[in-house]
Write a protein that holds these residues in place. Sequence first.
Motif, PDB file in Angstrom:
ATOM      1  N   HIS A   1       4.956  53.980 -24.539  1.00 60.86           N
ATOM      2  CA  HIS A   1       4.640  54.450 -25.884  1.00 60.86           C
ATOM      3  C   HIS A   1       5.016  55.923 -25.969  1.00 60.86           C
ATOM      4  O   HIS A   1       4.462  56.764 -25.258  1.00 60.86           O
ATOM      5  CB  HIS A   1       3.151  54.264 -26.198  1.00 60.86           C
TER       6      HIS A   1
ATOM      7  N   ASP B   1       6.075  50.130 -26.983  1.00 62.97           N
ATOM      8  CA  ASP B   1       4.864  49.777 -27.724  1.00 62.97           C
ATOM      9  C   ASP B   1       4.653  50.705 -28.920  1.00 62.97           C
ATOM     10  O   ASP B   1       3.943  51.705 -28.832  1.00 62.97           O
ATOM     11  CB  ASP B   1       3.679  49.844 -26.747  1.00 62.97           C
ATOM     12  N   GLY B   2       5.278  50.378 -30.030  1.00 65.13           N
ATOM     13  CA  GLY B   2       5.045  51.117 -31.273  1.00 65.13           C
ATOM     14  C   GLY B   2       5.406  52.584 -31.205  1.00 65.13           C
ATOM     15  O   GLY B   2       4.720  53.427 -31.802  1.00 65.13           O
TER      16      GLY B   2
ATOM     17  N   THR C   1       7.182  56.190 -31.878  1.00 61.98           N
ATOM     18  CA  THR C   1       7.645  56.871 -33.092  1.00 61.98           C
ATOM     19  C   THR C   1       8.556  58.057 -32.770  1.00 61.98           C
ATOM     20  O   THR C   1       8.925  58.820 -33.663  1.00 61.98           O
ATOM     21  CB  THR C   1       6.444  57.380 -33.910  1.00 61.98           C
TER      22      THR C   1
ATOM     23  N   ASP D   1      12.357  53.677 -28.771  1.00 59.67           N
ATOM     24  CA  ASP D   1      12.942  52.361 -29.061  1.00 59.67           C
ATOM     25  C   ASP D   1      14.472  52.413 -29.040  1.00 59.67           C
ATOM     26  O   ASP D   1      15.130  51.503 -28.512  1.00 59.67           O
ATOM     27  CB  ASP D   1      12.430  51.825 -30.386  1.00 59.67           C
TER      28      ASP D   1
ATOM     29  N   HIS E   1      10.416  45.321 -28.136  1.00 63.35           N
ATOM     30  CA  HIS E   1       9.971  46.292 -29.129  1.00 63.35           C
ATOM     31  C   HIS E   1       8.814  45.745 -29.957  1.00 63.35           C
ATOM     32  O   HIS E   1       8.773  44.560 -30.291  1.00 63.35           O
ATOM     33  CB  HIS E   1      11.122  46.653 -30.068  1.00 63.35           C
ATOM     34  N   SER E   2       7.874  46.633 -30.275  1.00 65.14           N
ATOM     35  CA  SER E   2       6.808  46.316 -31.224  1.00 65.14           C
ATOM     36  C   SER E   2       6.748  47.417 -32.271  1.00 65.14           C
ATOM     37  O   SER E   2       6.751  48.598 -31.923  1.00 65.14           O
ATOM     38  CB  SER E   2       5.456  46.207 -30.511  1.00 65.14           C
ATOM     39  N   ASP E   3       6.726  47.047 -33.544  1.00 70.47           N
ATOM     40  CA  ASP E   3       6.608  48.040 -34.611  1.00 70.47           C
ATOM     41  C   ASP E   3       5.252  48.727 -34.587  1.00 70.47           C
ATOM     42  O   ASP E   3       5.134  49.911 -34.901  1.00 70.47           O
ATOM     43  CB  ASP E   3       6.819  47.378 -35.973  1.00 70.47           C
ATOM     44  N   GLU E   4       4.211  47.972 -34.205  1.00 71.45           N
ATOM     45  CA  GLU E   4       2.851  48.512 -34.135  1.00 71.45           C
ATOM     46  C   GLU E   4       2.475  48.784 -32.693  1.00 71.45           C
ATOM     47  O   GLU E   4       2.994  48.157 -31.770  1.00 71.45           O
ATOM     48  CB  GLU E   4       1.848  47.515 -34.730  1.00 71.45           C
ATOM     49  N   ARG E   5       1.549  49.708 -32.511  1.00 68.93           N
ATOM     50  CA  ARG E   5       1.034  49.948 -31.162  1.00 68.93           C
ATOM     51  C   ARG E   5       0.069  48.817 -30.803  1.00 68.93           C
ATOM     52  O   ARG E   5      -0.963  48.620 -31.456  1.00 68.93           O
ATOM     53  CB  ARG E   5       0.312  51.295 -31.091  1.00 68.93           C
ATOM     54  N   LEU E   6       0.425  48.066 -29.774  1.00 74.01           N
ATOM     55  CA  LEU E   6      -0.385  46.926 -29.352  1.00 74.01           C
ATOM     56  C   LEU E   6      -1.380  47.300 -28.258  1.00 74.01           C
ATOM     57  O   LEU E   6      -2.392  46.640 -28.086  1.00 74.01           O
ATOM     58  CB  LEU E   6       0.527  45.802 -28.845  1.00 74.01           C
TER      59      LEU E   6
END
Length: 227
Positions: free
Chosen positions: A9, A40-41, A43, A47, A64-69
């Motif tokens: 992240h 993990d999400g 910014t 990514d 990839h995850s758009d949101e932090r999981l």
Amino acid sequence: MISIIFPAHNEAEKIEEAVLRTAEEAKKLGLDFEIIIAEDGSTDGTDKIASKLAETYDFVKHLHSDERLGRGEALRRALKESRGEVIIYMDADLSTDISHLKDLIDNIRDYDIVIGSRLLKESDAKRPLSREIPSRVYNFLVRLLLKSSIRDHQCGFKALRREVAEDLFFKVKDNHWFFDTELLILAQRKGYRIKEIPVKWRHEENSKVKLLKDSFYMLKNIIRLMG
């Protein structure tokens, strides 16, 4: 095959070096390996870097995850996509010297879980007292209150046999920093064989751990596991 997972992240400054240094070490050891970036999400562009690495190297996979999981869910997703008989996960800052990858591989033949430990007397771990003292207190409380025989529960350098990872990852309830501790407590309660190895470890100045806030959070989770 060995699957090496980086839960990541906002690691734009570190992830490429971590992947390339780890790959170099794995090749030196003659391993059949894959590296999974469980991004993990982020910014900060992690990514994009991870995607480029996956396009460039056939041993790299980017999830990839758009949101932090959270750390736990990132690891679970990576496990589902992995192919290795041995699952290794480590922090993207490579605080633990990557030369210890050999120690993980050598010991996992005889154990179910192998973990790096900063608190063994043979270890070479350097960090400020403001981090060292809370870490020692935390690990003491885990040993005392949760009857753990492990010295260091939170070092981000671990290897598990695949069947053990598949058993434990999905039983851990915490999804963030307590994931590692809960994993090891469950492993001990299930009778898995765990080996701690001494490591060379250096403190990362830009650590994401927030001491006061995370201390209360960890204590709350210790109490949860006492029930």
